[in-house]
Design an enzyme around this catalytic site. Sequence first.
Site, PDB file in Angstrom:
ATOM      1  N   TYR A   1      22.272  42.391 -13.631  1.00 51.35           N
ATOM      2  CA  TYR A   1      23.132  41.423 -14.316  1.00 51.35           C
ATOM      3  C   TYR A   1      24.434  41.133 -13.561  1.00 51.35           C
ATOM      4  CZ  TYR A   1      20.065  42.352 -18.266  1.00 51.35           C
ATOM      5  OH  TYR A   1      18.969  42.489 -19.073  1.00 51.35           O
TER       6      TYR A   1
ATOM      7  N   HIS B   1      26.914  35.531 -17.429  1.00 50.63           N
ATOM      8  CA  HIS B   1      27.312  36.292 -18.614  1.00 50.63           C
ATOM      9  C   HIS B   1      28.289  37.424 -18.251  1.00 50.63           C
ATOM     10  CE1 HIS B   1      26.555  35.974 -22.780  1.00 50.63           C
ATOM     11  NE2 HIS B   1      25.558  36.815 -22.930  1.00 50.63           N
TER      12      HIS B   1
ATOM     13  N   PHE C   1      25.824  46.727 -23.490  1.00 51.67           N
ATOM     14  CA  PHE C   1      25.196  45.407 -23.454  1.00 51.67           C
ATOM     15  C   PHE C   1      25.995  44.484 -24.372  1.00 51.67           C
ATOM     16  CE2 PHE C   1      21.733  47.750 -21.583  1.00 51.67           C
ATOM     17  CZ  PHE C   1      21.344  46.902 -20.564  1.00 51.67           C
TER      18      PHE C   1
ATOM     19  N   ASN D   1      25.541  42.322 -26.770  1.00 54.99           N
ATOM     20  CA  ASN D   1      25.384  42.210 -28.223  1.00 54.99           C
ATOM     21  C   ASN D   1      25.990  43.363 -29.006  1.00 54.99           C
ATOM     22  OD1 ASN D   1      23.958  40.022 -27.360  1.00 54.99           O
ATOM     23  ND2 ASN D   1      22.020  40.633 -28.254  1.00 54.99           N
TER      24      ASN D   1
ATOM     25  N   ASP E   1      32.633  34.787 -20.802  1.00 57.53           N
ATOM     26  CA  ASP E   1      32.049  33.539 -20.325  1.00 57.53           C
ATOM     27  C   ASP E   1      32.041  32.529 -21.465  1.00 57.53           C
ATOM     28  OD1 ASP E   1      30.046  35.449 -21.426  1.00 57.53           O
ATOM     29  OD2 ASP E   1      28.651  33.777 -21.157  1.00 57.53           O
TER      30      ASP E   1
ATOM     31  N   ASN F   1      27.418  36.270 -28.706  1.00 58.65           N
ATOM     32  CA  ASN F   1      27.080  37.517 -29.394  1.00 58.65           C
ATOM     33  C   ASN F   1      28.062  38.650 -29.133  1.00 58.65           C
ATOM     34  OD1 ASN F   1      24.819  36.513 -30.755  1.00 58.65           O
ATOM     35  ND2 ASN F   1      23.536  36.799 -28.956  1.00 58.65           N
TER      36      ASN F   1
END
Length: 191
Positions: free
Chosen positions: A17, A22, A67, A69, A94, A115
């Site tokens: 990632y 993100h 993460f 969320n 972001d 989220n």
Amino acid sequence: MNGIKLFVGLGNPGEKYTATRHNAGFWWIDEVAAQTNSKLALDAKFFGIVGKLNAKADTWLLKPTTFMNASGKSVAALANYYKIAPTEILVIHDELDLPAGGLKLKVGGGHGGHNGLKDIEAALGTKDFWRLRLGIGHPGDRNEVVNFVLKAPTKDEQAAIDEKVYESTKLIDLLLAGEFESAMLKLHTKK
């Protein structure tokens, strides 16, 4: 007004990632850490990569490792432990609703479907924290959003985002001093 005591960059942990849109919040924290020689390390108690902002004994940098969320778990753990009020927190994230390289500083507001913000609002029990919205652009089709945010920006988009990340980190002294109006004026005024 109190200044910022906790800078939170949002992103997803893990090598796959690192270069994705993100993770723009992580890029901001990494830039600040590099500019200030701040040391960041994994801290299981706070579910994130954490460090003191160099020379500021009561100011923290945080990259949640939960993460996106579940970002609120990390933010609330550190904020509660150090008794940091929501209005002393700046979340860097972001933003689809701004073009790549767009930038906006604001307090409160909705989560806009993000989220990470949604989870932080739930964990803190309020929307009244500061946000630095880093524009990443929009794919044009809402069905493509998940795919879009989990991909790397184009070379031109990355250059625009990097420029704004660098530019906005120069306002850190104003943010620490609680001079938000001055910071917003500098950020939002076209040169």
